[in-house]
Design a protein around this motif. Structure first.
Motif, PDB file in Angstrom:
ATOM      1  N   PRO A  21       0.825  -1.225   0.000  1.00  0.00           N
ATOM      2  CA  PRO A  21       0.000   0.000   0.000  1.00  0.00           C
ATOM      3  C   PRO A  21       0.855   1.269   0.000  1.00  0.00           C
ATOM      4  O   PRO A  21       0.488   2.267  -0.614  1.00  0.00           O
ATOM      5  CB  PRO A  21      -0.821  -0.094   1.283  1.00  0.00           C
ATOM      6  N   LEU A  22       2.001   1.226   0.659  1.00  0.00           N
ATOM      7  CA  LEU A  22       2.887   2.376   0.679  1.00  0.00           C
ATOM      8  C   LEU A  22       3.404   2.670  -0.725  1.00  0.00           C
ATOM      9  O   LEU A  22       3.427   3.819  -1.171  1.00  0.00           O
ATOM     10  CB  LEU A  22       4.052   2.131   1.642  1.00  0.00           C
TER      11      LEU A  22
ATOM     12  N   THR B 179       0.591   4.179  -2.861  1.00  0.00           N
ATOM     13  CA  THR B 179       0.351   5.565  -2.469  1.00  0.00           C
ATOM     14  C   THR B 179       1.411   6.485  -3.046  1.00  0.00           C
ATOM     15  O   THR B 179       1.103   7.556  -3.574  1.00  0.00           O
ATOM     16  CB  THR B 179       0.319   5.693  -0.932  1.00  0.00           C
TER      17      THR B 179
ATOM     18  N   LEU C 266       0.799   6.902  -6.795  1.00  0.00           N
ATOM     19  CA  LEU C 266      -0.353   7.754  -7.078  1.00  0.00           C
ATOM     20  C   LEU C 266      -0.033   9.222  -6.835  1.00  0.00           C
ATOM     21  O   LEU C 266      -0.394  10.094  -7.632  1.00  0.00           O
ATOM     22  CB  LEU C 266      -1.555   7.327  -6.238  1.00  0.00           C
ATOM     23  N   LEU C 267       0.638   9.514  -5.742  1.00  0.00           N
ATOM     24  CA  LEU C 267       0.990  10.907  -5.461  1.00  0.00           C
ATOM     25  C   LEU C 267       2.020  11.427  -6.448  1.00  0.00           C
ATOM     26  O   LEU C 267       2.009  12.598  -6.822  1.00  0.00           O
ATOM     27  CB  LEU C 267       1.497  11.044  -4.023  1.00  0.00           C
TER      28      LEU C 267
END
Length: 87
Positions: free
Chosen positions: A13-14, A17, A20-21
């Protein structure tokens, strides 16, 4: 669950994220040149009114002719009552 499996569970998940950022940070935004802000969307300036016209848009006579033509076209398009068969 092993130690390696736990690390992957938290890292996935990190990583998503961060990706995506990162995509948001590199999206196409406004571009600045030597003169400052550059309008890339070709919008008209808000505070720039159109020039004054030297002649009127339509004369009163032209407006009357146009109104009559539009009324005639509207009346031509209205549905007529169906014919009734009398036997």
């Amino acid at each position: 669950m092993t130690e390696r499996g736990r690390k992957r569970l938290f890292a996935a998940p990190l990583l998503v994220t961060v990706l995506l950022l990162g995509g948001c940070a590199t999206s196409a935004g406004t571009q600045t040149g030597e003169t400052g802000f550059r309008n890339t969307y070709n919008y008209l300036p808000v505070n720039d009114p159109p020039a004054e016209r030297s002649e009127p848009l339509m004369s009163t006579e032209d407006q009357t002719k146009l109104r009559e033509a539009l009324t005639k076209a509207r009346d031509h398009q209205t549905p007529r009552p169906a014919k009734q068969d009398t036997k």
